[in-house]
Design a protein around this motif. Structure first.
Motif, PDB file in Angstrom:
ATOM      1  N   UNK A 207      12.394  -7.320   4.914  1.00 54.01           N
ATOM      2  CA  UNK A 207      13.177  -6.859   3.494  1.00 54.01           C
ATOM      3  C   UNK A 207      12.425  -5.555   3.005  1.00 54.01           C
ATOM      4  N   UNK A 208      11.201  -5.270   2.915  1.00 53.46           N
ATOM      5  CA  UNK A 208      10.769  -4.042   2.618  1.00 53.46           C
ATOM      6  C   UNK A 208       9.303  -4.171   3.145  1.00 53.46           C
ATOM      7  N   UNK A 209       9.131  -2.741   3.652  1.00 54.05           N
ATOM      8  CA  UNK A 209       7.753  -2.365   4.042  1.00 54.05           C
ATOM      9  C   UNK A 209       7.709  -0.809   3.514  1.00 54.05           C
ATOM     10  N   UNK A 210       6.305  -0.521   3.015  1.00 54.92           N
ATOM     11  CA  UNK A 210       6.033   0.584   2.445  1.00 54.92           C
ATOM     12  C   UNK A 210       4.549   0.982   2.285  1.00 54.92           C
ATOM     13  N   UNK A 211       4.191   2.397   2.307  1.00 56.27           N
ATOM     14  CA  UNK A 211       2.968   2.859   2.312  1.00 56.27           C
ATOM     15  C   UNK A 211       2.983   4.231   1.538  1.00 56.27           C
ATOM     16  N   UNK A 212       2.231   4.401   0.429  1.00 54.72           N
ATOM     17  CA  UNK A 212       2.298   5.491  -0.298  1.00 54.72           C
ATOM     18  C   UNK A 212       2.068   6.701   0.383  1.00 54.72           C
ATOM     19  N   UNK A 213       2.643   7.928   0.077  1.00 57.16           N
ATOM     20  CA  UNK A 213       2.453   9.088   0.874  1.00 57.16           C
ATOM     21  C   UNK A 213       1.076   9.331   1.333  1.00 57.16           C
ATOM     22  N   UNK A 214       0.025   9.534   0.146  1.00 53.78           N
ATOM     23  CA  UNK A 214      -1.290   9.900   0.537  1.00 53.78           C
ATOM     24  C   UNK A 214      -1.996   9.355   1.712  1.00 53.78           C
ATOM     25  N   UNK A 215      -1.576   7.815   1.887  1.00 53.85           N
ATOM     26  CA  UNK A 215      -2.153   6.908   2.822  1.00 53.85           C
ATOM     27  C   UNK A 215      -1.469   6.765   4.133  1.00 53.85           C
TER      28      UNK A 215
END
Length: 287
Positions: A207-215
């Motif tokens: 349903x959702x997967x995410x990693x912040x841009x700096x990492x």
């Protein structure tokens, strides 16, 4: 008449020649340098002082040549070689003779050998001592189950990557996910998350997967996808792994394709908002 005219012409030629000679003499006298009546005559001593040959027509006062003479004298001093130091010969009677016994000489030689050995040992120790480079300790990311203690961190990560997934501010729905929700940490800092949902038709939906841009591009997204694949293999009823993604998100599409996901269908109306289109990507886990 002819003889008289010829004589006149010859005399004219002679006059012209004499006139030209006189003019030449006058010009030569004009080019001569005028002699200064107050000039001091340059003697032989002066010539030796200046150390160079003085021309015979040197009739300029010596006072006017002082700067130039001084310059020449300085050059001469610079060119003059330094006086050689004569070695002083010391006679035997001038030096006090010191009587040294053979035992004393052997002791001195022994002390010199000991000093040389110590110096050699120190040099070897310096050569052996090589500074080993300090290895950088790399902190590996880890996954944790979503609980009441870390649900606020999950909320901060989701808000940094996309809009809220849960309607309530306390994220109570995230606490009940158990194995279907994981939060990634890197040295006590939340750096990613994944949430899945199991359907009755033997499909596990991401349903959702995410990693912040700096990492990003540090292996955290791959670790989250491996966790989802392992979860799908552990659940016996799961046959396929699904997810939906916008067609404009080309980087994410390439990322999921590198993990074996394939585009199977394009839906015109799936997401809310202006761009509602979506790709359905899937991966077969078991037959």
């Amino acid at each position: 008449m002819k003889n008289s005219t010829a004589l006149i012409n010859k005399t004219d030629v002679k006059r012209r020649k004499s006139r030209r000679v006189a003019e030449r003499m006058e010009r030569a006298q004009q080019h001569k340098r005028p002699v200064n009546p107050f000039a001091i005559p340059v003697t032989v001593d002066m010539r030796e002082l200046v150390w160079f040959k003085t021309p015979s027509s040197f009739d300029i006062p010596l006072e006017n040549l002082n700067p130039w003479v001084m310059k020449q004298l300085k050059k001469r001093e610079n060119r003059r070689p330094a006086p050689e130091e004569k070695p002083v010969k010391m006679e035997v009677d001038d030096v006090e003779q010191i009587e040294v016994s053979s035992e004393k000489v052997s002791e001195i030689h022994k002390e010199v050998r000991d000093v040389k050995e110590e110096m050699a040992i120190k040099m070897e120790e310096k050569e052996v001592k090589v500074e080993t480079p300090v290895k950088e300790v790399r902190v590996e990311p880890r996954l944790e189950e979503i609980t009441k203690e870390n649900v606020t961190k999950l909320k901060s990560v989701i808000e940094s990557t996309m809009t809220n997934l849960f309607e309530d501010e306390t994220y109570e729905g995230a606490i009940t996910l158990k194995e279907h929700g994981r939060l990634a940490y890197l040295d006590e800092i939340p750096v990613g998350y994944v949430i899945t949902k199991l359907y009755e038709n033997r499909k596990l939906l991401v349903t959702s997967i995410g990693v912040p841009f700096p990492h990003r591009k540090s292996g955290i997204g791959s670790m989250l996808m491996k966790y989802v694949e392992n979860l799908a293999e552990q659940l016996d009823q799961v046959k396929k792994l699904w997810l939906y993604i916008r067609p404009t998100n080309t980087k994410a599409i390439r990322f999921f394709e590198s993990h074996g996901m394939k585009k199977t269908q394009r839906l015109r109306t799936y997401f809310s908002g202006e761009s509602r289109e979506a790709y359905r990507m899937s991966k077969r886990i078991r037959k």
